[in-house]
Design a protein around this motif. Structure first.
Motif, PDB file in Angstrom:
ATOM      1  N   LEU A  34       0.840  -1.245   0.074  1.00 21.93           N
ATOM      2  CA  LEU A  34      -0.013   0.118  -0.136  1.00 21.93           C
ATOM      3  C   LEU A  34       0.900   1.310   0.009  1.00 21.93           C
ATOM      4  O   LEU A  34       0.569   1.982  -0.711  1.00 21.93           O
ATOM      5  CB  LEU A  34      -0.892   0.049   1.205  1.00 21.93           C
ATOM      6  CG  LEU A  34      -1.835   1.219   1.483  1.00 21.93           C
ATOM      7  CD1 LEU A  34      -2.698   1.537   0.067  1.00 21.93           C
ATOM      8  CD2 LEU A  34      -2.633   1.377   2.746  1.00 21.93           C
ATOM      9  N   VAL A  35       1.745   1.237   0.922  1.00 21.09           N
ATOM     10  CA  VAL A  35       2.679   2.494   0.968  1.00 21.09           C
ATOM     11  C   VAL A  35       3.526   2.808  -0.374  1.00 21.09           C
ATOM     12  O   VAL A  35       3.634   3.602  -0.750  1.00 21.09           O
ATOM     13  CB  VAL A  35       3.653   2.366   2.086  1.00 21.09           C
ATOM     14  CG1 VAL A  35       4.601   3.508   2.354  1.00 21.09           C
ATOM     15  CG2 VAL A  35       2.918   2.510   3.307  1.00 21.09           C
ATOM     16  N   TYR A  36       3.953   1.295  -0.966  1.00 21.34           N
ATOM     17  CA  TYR A  36       4.787   1.572  -2.411  1.00 21.34           C
ATOM     18  C   TYR A  36       3.713   2.007  -3.334  1.00 21.34           C
ATOM     19  O   TYR A  36       4.336   2.901  -4.132  1.00 21.34           O
ATOM     20  CB  TYR A  36       5.307   0.024  -2.532  1.00 21.34           C
ATOM     21  CG  TYR A  36       5.481   0.104  -4.293  1.00 21.34           C
ATOM     22  CD1 TYR A  36       6.702   0.692  -4.680  1.00 21.34           C
ATOM     23  CD2 TYR A  36       4.595  -0.462  -5.071  1.00 21.34           C
ATOM     24  CE1 TYR A  36       6.905   0.779  -5.926  1.00 21.34           C
ATOM     25  CE2 TYR A  36       5.016  -0.533  -6.377  1.00 21.34           C
ATOM     26  CZ  TYR A  36       6.037  -0.048  -6.781  1.00 21.34           C
ATOM     27  OH  TYR A  36       6.009   0.138  -8.295  1.00 21.34           O
ATOM     28  N   ARG A  37       2.751   1.359  -3.579  1.00 15.70           N
ATOM     29  CA  ARG A  37       1.585   1.964  -4.389  1.00 15.70           C
ATOM     30  C   ARG A  37       1.252   3.431  -4.425  1.00 15.70           C
ATOM     31  O   ARG A  37       1.399   4.036  -5.489  1.00 15.70           O
ATOM     32  CB  ARG A  37       0.252   1.150  -4.310  1.00 15.70           C
ATOM     33  CG  ARG A  37       0.379  -0.371  -4.775  1.00 15.70           C
ATOM     34  CD  ARG A  37       0.631  -0.842  -5.984  1.00 15.70           C
ATOM     35  NE  ARG A  37       0.618  -2.181  -6.381  1.00 15.70           N
ATOM     36  CZ  ARG A  37       1.303  -2.823  -7.117  1.00 15.70           C
ATOM     37  NH1 ARG A  37       2.004  -2.223  -7.975  1.00 15.70           N
ATOM     38  NH2 ARG A  37       1.220  -4.164  -7.385  1.00 15.70           N
ATOM     39  N   ILE A  38       1.082   3.830  -3.053  1.00 16.40           N
ATOM     40  CA  ILE A  38       0.758   5.305  -2.909  1.00 16.40           C
ATOM     41  C   ILE A  38       2.066   6.149  -3.372  1.00 16.40           C
ATOM     42  O   ILE A  38       2.060   7.133  -4.034  1.00 16.40           O
ATOM     43  CB  ILE A  38       0.460   5.562  -1.576  1.00 16.40           C
ATOM     44  CG1 ILE A  38      -0.982   4.976  -1.192  1.00 16.40           C
ATOM     45  CG2 ILE A  38       0.492   7.199  -1.194  1.00 16.40           C
ATOM     46  CD1 ILE A  38      -1.590   5.106   0.236  1.00 16.40           C
ATOM     47  N   SER A  39       3.072   5.566  -2.884  1.00 14.40           N
ATOM     48  CA  SER A  39       4.342   6.524  -3.133  1.00 14.40           C
ATOM     49  C   SER A  39       4.720   6.417  -4.647  1.00 14.40           C
ATOM     50  O   SER A  39       5.362   7.459  -5.074  1.00 14.40           O
ATOM     51  CB  SER A  39       5.661   5.699  -2.480  1.00 14.40           C
ATOM     52  OG  SER A  39       5.320   6.074  -0.849  1.00 14.40           O
ATOM     53  N   PHE A  43       5.229   9.482  -7.500  1.00 17.43           N
ATOM     54  CA  PHE A  43       6.271   9.676  -8.230  1.00 17.43           C
ATOM     55  C   PHE A  43       6.181   9.871  -9.740  1.00 17.43           C
ATOM     56  O   PHE A  43       6.818  10.505 -10.304  1.00 17.43           O
ATOM     57  CB  PHE A  43       7.394   8.336  -7.690  1.00 17.43           C
ATOM     58  CG  PHE A  43       8.591   8.180  -8.512  1.00 17.43           C
ATOM     59  CD1 PHE A  43       9.640   9.334  -8.594  1.00 17.43           C
ATOM     60  CD2 PHE A  43       8.762   7.273  -9.524  1.00 17.43           C
ATOM     61  CE1 PHE A  43      10.662   9.284  -9.201  1.00 17.43           C
ATOM     62  CE2 PHE A  43       9.875   7.199 -10.576  1.00 17.43           C
ATOM     63  CZ  PHE A  43      10.863   8.264 -10.260  1.00 17.43           C
ATOM     64  N   ILE A  44       5.071   9.068 -10.047  1.00 18.61           N
ATOM     65  CA  ILE A  44       5.116   9.026 -11.689  1.00 18.61           C
ATOM     66  C   ILE A  44       3.962  10.276 -12.003  1.00 18.61           C
ATOM     67  O   ILE A  44       3.687  10.387 -13.261  1.00 18.61           O
ATOM     68  CB  ILE A  44       4.542   7.587 -12.187  1.00 18.61           C
ATOM     69  CG1 ILE A  44       3.086   7.303 -11.542  1.00 18.61           C
ATOM     70  CG2 ILE A  44       5.539   6.497 -11.708  1.00 18.61           C
ATOM     71  CD1 ILE A  44       2.625   6.151 -12.250  1.00 18.61           C
ATOM     72  N   CYS A  59       6.109  10.485   1.585  1.00 22.62           N
ATOM     73  CA  CYS A  59       6.063   9.068   1.074  1.00 22.62           C
ATOM     74  C   CYS A  59       7.786   8.318   1.378  1.00 22.62           C
ATOM     75  O   CYS A  59       7.685   7.341   1.940  1.00 22.62           O
ATOM     76  CB  CYS A  59       6.340   9.154  -0.582  1.00 22.62           C
ATOM     77  SG  CYS A  59       4.670   9.675  -1.343  1.00 22.62           S
ATOM     78  N   VAL A  60       8.755   8.979   1.312  1.00 25.36           N
ATOM     79  CA  VAL A  60       9.856   8.303   1.852  1.00 25.36           C
ATOM     80  C   VAL A  60       9.839   7.946   3.498  1.00 25.36           C
ATOM     81  O   VAL A  60      10.278   6.992   3.988  1.00 25.36           O
ATOM     82  CB  VAL A  60      11.167   9.194   1.654  1.00 25.36           C
ATOM     83  CG1 VAL A  60      12.476   8.795   2.409  1.00 25.36           C
ATOM     84  CG2 VAL A  60      11.525   9.105   0.094  1.00 25.36           C
ATOM     85  N   ILE A  74      10.694  -1.285  -0.130  1.00 30.00           N
ATOM     86  CA  ILE A  74      10.375  -1.221  -1.511  1.00 30.00           C
ATOM     87  C   ILE A  74      10.221   0.229  -2.022  1.00 30.00           C
ATOM     88  O   ILE A  74       9.204   0.961  -1.568  1.00 30.00           O
ATOM     89  CB  ILE A  74       8.858  -2.109  -2.003  1.00 30.00           C
ATOM     90  CG1 ILE A  74       8.801  -3.384  -1.236  1.00 30.00           C
ATOM     91  CG2 ILE A  74       8.554  -1.796  -3.418  1.00 30.00           C
ATOM     92  CD1 ILE A  74       7.355  -3.811  -1.555  1.00 30.00           C
ATOM     93  N   PRO A  75      11.436   0.794  -2.630  1.00 29.86           N
ATOM     94  CA  PRO A  75      11.498   2.006  -3.039  1.00 29.86           C
ATOM     95  C   PRO A  75      10.534   2.764  -3.869  1.00 29.86           C
ATOM     96  O   PRO A  75      10.019   1.743  -4.892  1.00 29.86           O
ATOM     97  CB  PRO A  75      12.884   2.384  -3.597  1.00 29.86           C
ATOM     98  CG  PRO A  75      13.686   1.195  -3.323  1.00 29.86           C
ATOM     99  CD  PRO A  75      12.671  -0.031  -2.848  1.00 29.86           C
ATOM    100  N   TYR A  76      10.074   3.616  -3.937  1.00 33.08           N
ATOM    101  CA  TYR A  76       9.007   4.230  -4.773  1.00 33.08           C
ATOM    102  C   TYR A  76       9.247   4.349  -6.304  1.00 33.08           C
ATOM    103  O   TYR A  76       8.501   4.139  -7.221  1.00 33.08           O
ATOM    104  CB  TYR A  76       8.347   5.534  -4.433  1.00 33.08           C
ATOM    105  CG  TYR A  76       9.422   6.714  -4.527  1.00 33.08           C
ATOM    106  CD1 TYR A  76       9.599   7.250  -5.521  1.00 33.08           C
ATOM    107  CD2 TYR A  76       9.943   7.248  -3.266  1.00 33.08           C
ATOM    108  CE1 TYR A  76      10.653   8.279  -5.541  1.00 33.08           C
ATOM    109  CE2 TYR A  76      10.790   8.103  -3.256  1.00 33.08           C
ATOM    110  CZ  TYR A  76      11.260   8.786  -4.363  1.00 33.08           C
ATOM    111  OH  TYR A  76      11.940   9.940  -4.338  1.00 33.08           O
ATOM    112  N   THR A  77      10.579   4.083  -6.737  1.00 35.00           N
ATOM    113  CA  THR A  77      11.104   4.215  -7.798  1.00 35.00           C
ATOM    114  C   THR A  77      11.103   2.954  -8.567  1.00 35.00           C
ATOM    115  O   THR A  77      11.180   2.666  -9.795  1.00 35.00           O
ATOM    116  CB  THR A  77      12.389   4.590  -7.902  1.00 35.00           C
ATOM    117  OG1 THR A  77      13.233   4.004  -6.946  1.00 35.00           O
ATOM    118  CG2 THR A  77      12.578   6.100  -7.666  1.00 35.00           C
ATOM    119  N   ALA A  78      10.941   1.834  -7.866  1.00 36.56           N
ATOM    120  CA  ALA A  78      10.897   0.430  -8.507  1.00 36.56           C
ATOM    121  C   ALA A  78       9.721   0.449  -9.336  1.00 36.56           C
ATOM    122  O   ALA A  78       8.722   0.999  -8.820  1.00 36.56           O
ATOM    123  CB  ALA A  78      10.834  -0.696  -7.434  1.00 36.56           C
TER     124      ALA A  78
END
Length: 183
Positions: A34-39, A43-44, A59-60, A74-78
């Motif tokens: 969830l945190v990754y998907r939001i972040s 990012f995009i 987000c970070v 899981i970084p937001y850039t992945a």
């Protein structure tokens, strides 16, 4: 963002048979997703630069908190496709440049990271329907084909063809079985 997270939840429900509410309260992998998907959505996004930077700061902080409490980074850039499943709690590290396809499963202790020197330096591209067993390490400028199986405790530093199973240190092909029965 919500569409992809809904597909993640649907996959968790298929495996466990539990309700969305129970899964959201008990599955650390879903918290991290969830945190990754939001972040990643921030990012995009096409938000104004100042607003985007401010939101990414939060987000970070959220990602670091999740990393501390779940052991999942899981970084937001992945780039991670739909129906992603994290099988167990903890020890999961995904490099920010990694690309992971749709309908993949990873187990605890998995590292998907950077390796190599000069033109060989890079991060993996993982296809669709890939199963990655516990404590596997996938590193370098390599590709993992669709429906591949990475066995537990394997070290993968070379390309893996589609619909094969690899195992060992270094990982070698042990069969032509696909991930069909794992995912």
């Amino acid at each position: 963002m919500l569409k992809k997270f809904k597909t993640d939840i649907k996959k968790y429900k298929t495996y466990s048979g539990k309700s969305t509410i129970v899964l959201c309260f008990t599955q650390q992998g879903l918290w991290a997703l969830l945190v990754y998907r939001i972040s990643h959505a921030v990012f995009i996004s096409n938000a104004p630069k100042f607003l985007k930077k401010l939101l990414l700061l939060f987000c970070v902080l959220g990602q670091k908190w999740i990393e501390i409490i779940t052991g999942i980074s899981i970084p937001y850039t992945a780039r991670i496709g739909e129906r992603f499943y994290i099988g167990h709690f903890g020890g999961i590290i995904i490099n920010g440049n990694a690309i992971i396809g749709d309908n993949c499963n990873i187990s605890q202790g998995v590292t998907i990271g950077v390796s190599g020197v000069l033109e060989n330096r890079g991060t993996p591209i993982i296809g669709d329907n890939v199963y990655i067993g516990a404590n596997a390490v996938i590193a370098g400028n390599i590709s993992i084909g669709n429906s591949a199986v990475i066995g537990a405790n394997s070290l993968v530093t070379k390309n893996v063809e589609a619909r094969t199973t690899v195992l060992g240190v270094p990982a070698v092909v042990v069969s032509n079985n696909s991930s069909e029965h794992y995912i």
